[in-house]
Scaffold this motif. Structure first.
Motif, short mmCIF file in Angstrom:
data_model
loop_
_atom_site.label_atom_id
_atom_site.label_comp_id
_atom_site.label_asym_id
_atom_site.label_seq_id
_atom_site.Cartn_x
_atom_site.Cartn_y
_atom_site.Cartn_z
N VAL A 228 35.12 22.33 73.55
CA VAL A 228 33.85 22.87 74.04
C VAL A 228 33.84 22.95 75.56
O VAL A 228 33.45 23.97 76.15
CB VAL A 228 32.68 22.01 73.53
CG1 VAL A 228 31.41 22.23 74.35
CG2 VAL A 228 32.41 22.32 72.05
N VAL A 229 34.25 21.87 76.23
CA VAL A 229 34.21 21.82 77.70
C VAL A 229 35.12 22.88 78.30
O VAL A 229 34.76 23.55 79.28
CB VAL A 229 34.56 20.41 78.20
CG1 VAL A 229 34.83 20.41 79.70
CG2 VAL A 229 33.44 19.44 77.86
N ALA A 230 36.31 23.04 77.74
CA ALA A 230 37.25 24.03 78.28
C ALA A 230 36.67 25.44 78.17
O ALA A 230 36.73 26.23 79.14
CB ALA A 230 38.58 23.94 77.54
N GLU A 231 36.11 25.79 77.02
CA GLU A 231 35.55 27.13 76.84
C GLU A 231 34.30 27.30 77.69
O GLU A 231 34.10 28.34 78.32
CB GLU A 231 35.24 27.39 75.36
CG GLU A 231 34.73 28.79 75.10
CD GLU A 231 34.51 29.09 73.63
OE1 GLU A 231 34.07 30.21 73.32
OE2 GLU A 231 34.78 28.21 72.78
N ARG A 232 33.46 26.28 77.70
CA ARG A 232 32.22 26.33 78.48
C ARG A 232 32.49 26.53 79.96
O ARG A 232 31.91 27.40 80.61
CB ARG A 232 31.44 25.04 78.27
CG ARG A 232 30.13 24.93 79.04
CD ARG A 232 29.75 23.48 79.22
NE ARG A 232 30.63 22.78 80.16
CZ ARG A 232 30.64 21.47 80.32
NH1 ARG A 232 29.87 20.69 79.60
NH2 ARG A 232 31.46 20.93 81.22
N HIS B 91 27.79 26.80 70.07
CA HIS B 91 29.03 26.47 70.76
C HIS B 91 30.08 27.56 70.53
O HIS B 91 31.28 27.27 70.56
CB HIS B 91 29.58 25.14 70.25
CG HIS B 91 28.89 23.93 70.79
ND1 HIS B 91 28.76 23.66 72.13
CD2 HIS B 91 28.27 22.89 70.15
CE1 HIS B 91 28.11 22.52 72.31
NE2 HIS B 91 27.81 22.04 71.13
N SER B 92 29.64 28.78 70.30
CA SER B 92 30.61 29.86 70.05
C SER B 92 30.12 31.16 70.65
O SER B 92 28.92 31.39 70.81
CB SER B 92 30.83 30.04 68.54
OG SER B 92 29.68 30.61 67.94
N ALA B 93 31.09 32.06 70.96
CA ALA B 93 30.73 33.38 71.47
C ALA B 93 29.94 34.16 70.42
O ALA B 93 28.97 34.87 70.75
CB ALA B 93 31.99 34.15 71.86
N VAL C 42 31.87 29.83 85.06
CA VAL C 42 32.28 30.15 86.43
C VAL C 42 31.69 31.50 86.83
O VAL C 42 31.96 32.52 86.21
CB VAL C 42 33.82 30.18 86.56
CG1 VAL C 42 34.22 30.71 87.94
CG2 VAL C 42 34.41 28.80 86.32
N GLY C 43 30.85 31.49 87.85
CA GLY C 43 30.21 32.71 88.32
C GLY C 43 28.89 33.03 87.67
O GLY C 43 28.16 33.92 88.13
N THR D 7 27.99 27.13 75.08
CA THR D 7 29.43 27.32 74.95
C THR D 7 29.66 28.71 74.34
O THR D 7 29.00 29.07 73.37
CB THR D 7 30.05 26.26 74.04
OG1 THR D 7 29.60 24.98 74.45
CG2 THR D 7 31.56 26.32 74.06
N GLY D 8 30.57 29.45 74.88
CA GLY D 8 30.80 30.82 74.41
C GLY D 8 30.19 31.87 75.31
O GLY D 8 30.54 33.05 75.23
N VAL D 9 29.25 31.45 76.21
CA VAL D 9 28.76 32.38 77.22
C VAL D 9 29.91 32.78 78.13
O VAL D 9 30.68 31.93 78.58
CB VAL D 9 27.63 31.73 78.05
CG1 VAL D 9 27.36 32.53 79.32
CG2 VAL D 9 26.35 31.60 77.23
N SER D 10 30.07 34.07 78.36
CA SER D 10 31.10 34.55 79.27
C SER D 10 30.54 35.71 80.09
O SER D 10 29.39 36.12 79.89
CB SER D 10 32.34 34.99 78.49
OG SER D 10 32.06 36.14 77.71
N SER D 11 31.36 36.23 80.98
CA SER D 11 30.89 37.27 81.90
C SER D 11 30.36 38.49 81.15
O SER D 11 29.47 39.19 81.67
CB SER D 11 32.01 37.68 82.86
OG SER D 11 33.15 38.11 82.14
N LYS D 12 30.84 38.75 79.95
CA LYS D 12 30.35 39.92 79.21
C LYS D 12 28.91 39.75 78.74
O LYS D 12 28.25 40.73 78.38
CB LYS D 12 31.26 40.21 78.01
CG LYS D 12 31.22 39.18 76.89
CD LYS D 12 32.15 39.58 75.76
CE LYS D 12 32.13 38.56 74.63
NZ LYS D 12 33.03 38.94 73.52
#
Length: 404
Positions: free
Chosen positions: A288-292, A223-225, A297-298, A243-248
């Protein structure tokens, strides 16, 4: 010498786990599909129905109470004898199968789930295909903090590289089909913090090394980057929750083809109060939901490999909620209906190492399929429990009635 009689459904639309085949005849004998062939029958009688593969849920927990009375979900597993829990495990697995979830991977099972899996595989009791991953977690980690601090009976833990290696070997000997690790804290564990790192890099590397040496895939809860980055760097086989997955992270996730089980419903349900939990759990779920959501998105359009994984345990997410999870995945990742079904069938089967047996309807595959109203690969809204007509698991009708 007796032979298993053949069965068939003629003149029905079939989606085989990859693509629509049109009006077809599906034939099977026992737990084996004999053929899926174009049909010359008049399809009008079965025009409202179709067949899709049985669903594959890559992330469940089926050791909870399976009855109808009210029990405390957290204390029941602690005080219930193993001999009794195995019956609840079997009951939960069979409930899932009756809803069309014909292959399940329990992430954080033990000898109890493994015993039930063998009983199903040997045909001693009818049941779905059950895969079991043993957990390797630390003292005060997410896998430990479901047990009150001063309660002396705890699940197996590993607090050094040597202990991690030994615990992996224990699970391999017991019959596990995979290993579960924790790269962050969790939502429902008591007194836990979502951002806590779980275990040292040396412990994590040792666990992954030993698991892979013994042919066991490693699923990583995070649940973390930081947890996502450790998972990518150290070579896990799947990421749970994400959770913690992002565009990078998208390019590396796509390049390495790492599957992510997003478990959307359960965290939404805890965050919005659909299921009743402590204030601590609800606040963690909201975080968690907010970060996830921001990171997802995308991600679908970028090609991140999301697969069906719900965290279903029969209480907070019940068996059958998988249909809503699939619809939510289609909406969240802006997928076509067909792409969402692939994530719940053939691709999910590949993630759990069963791509040659389930998730696809073709000659030689296992006879797991759902007869359903509508065409869910064209309209994802047709993917609903109330549209189930019949479920066949291992060649046996386990729910409803086959159309004649």
């Amino acid at each position: 010498m007796s032979t298993t009689p053949a069965n068939s459904i003629d003149g029905i639309a079939v989606w085989n786990g990859h693509e629509a085949l049109g009006t077809s005849t599906l034939s099977w004998a026992g737990d084996a599909i004999l053929a899926v062939e174009p049909s010359t029958a008049d399809s009008a009688a079965l025009a409202e129905y179709s067949i899709i593969p049985g669903l594959v849920d890559t992330h469940v927990h089926i050791s909870g109470y399976a009855g109808t009375r009210t029990v405390d979900w957290s204390s029941w597993p602690i005080v219930t004898p193993a001999e009794e829990k195995t019956l609840h495990i079997a009951a939960n697995a069979r409930k899932a199968a009756s809803m069309g979830i014909t292959t399940l991977r329990d992430l954080a099972g033990d000898e109890n789930q493994m015993a039930v899996a063998r009983v199903f595989d040997e045909g001693i009791l009818p049941g779905p295909r059950l895969l079991v991953s043993g957990q390797v977690g630390m003292t005060a980690g997410h896998g430990d903090l479901f047990v009150p601090p001063h309660y002396p009976v705890r699940d197996r833990l590993a607090d050094s590289p040597d202990e991690c290696r030994k615990l992996v070997r224990h699970w391999a000997r017991a019959g596990a089909t995979g290993i579960k690790i924790y790269l962050s804290g969790g939502v429902l564990s008591i007194g836990d913090k979502v951002g806590w790192r779980n275990q040292t890099l040396e412990e994590i590397r040792t666990t992954i090394d030993e698991a892979h040496a013994l042919g066991l895939p490693v699923a990583a809860h995070t649940h973390s980057a930081e947890g996502v980055e450790i998972a990518l760097a150290e070579g896990v086989d799947s990421i749970e929750h994400g959770t913690g997955v992002s565009s990078k992270h998208w390019a590396e996730l796509v390049e390495k083809n790492i599957p992510v089980a997003p478990t959307l419903m359960i965290n939404n349900f805890i965050a919005d109060g659909t299921v009743s939990f402590s204030e601590e759990a609800q606040q963690k779920a909201k975080q968690v939901v907010a970060e996830r959501d921001a990171g997802f998105v995308g991600a679908g359009a970028a090609g991140v490999r999301f697969v069906l994984g719900t965290d279903a345990n029969g209480k907070f997410v019940v068996f059958g909620d998988q249909y809503e999870e699939i619809r939510m995945m289609a909406e969240t990742f802006e997928w076509t209906a067909e792409r969402a079904l692939v994530a719940a069938t053939s691709d999910a089967a590949d993630v759990v190492g069963m791509a040659a047996k389930v998730g696809t309807l073709a000659e030689g595959f296992g006879a797991d399929f759902i007869v359903i109203k509508g065409r869910p690969w064209e309209n994802i809204d047709d993917m609903r429990v109330e549209n189930i007509v019949a479920v066949v698991s291992r060649g046996v009708v386990v729910s409803g009635e086959l159309p004649s």
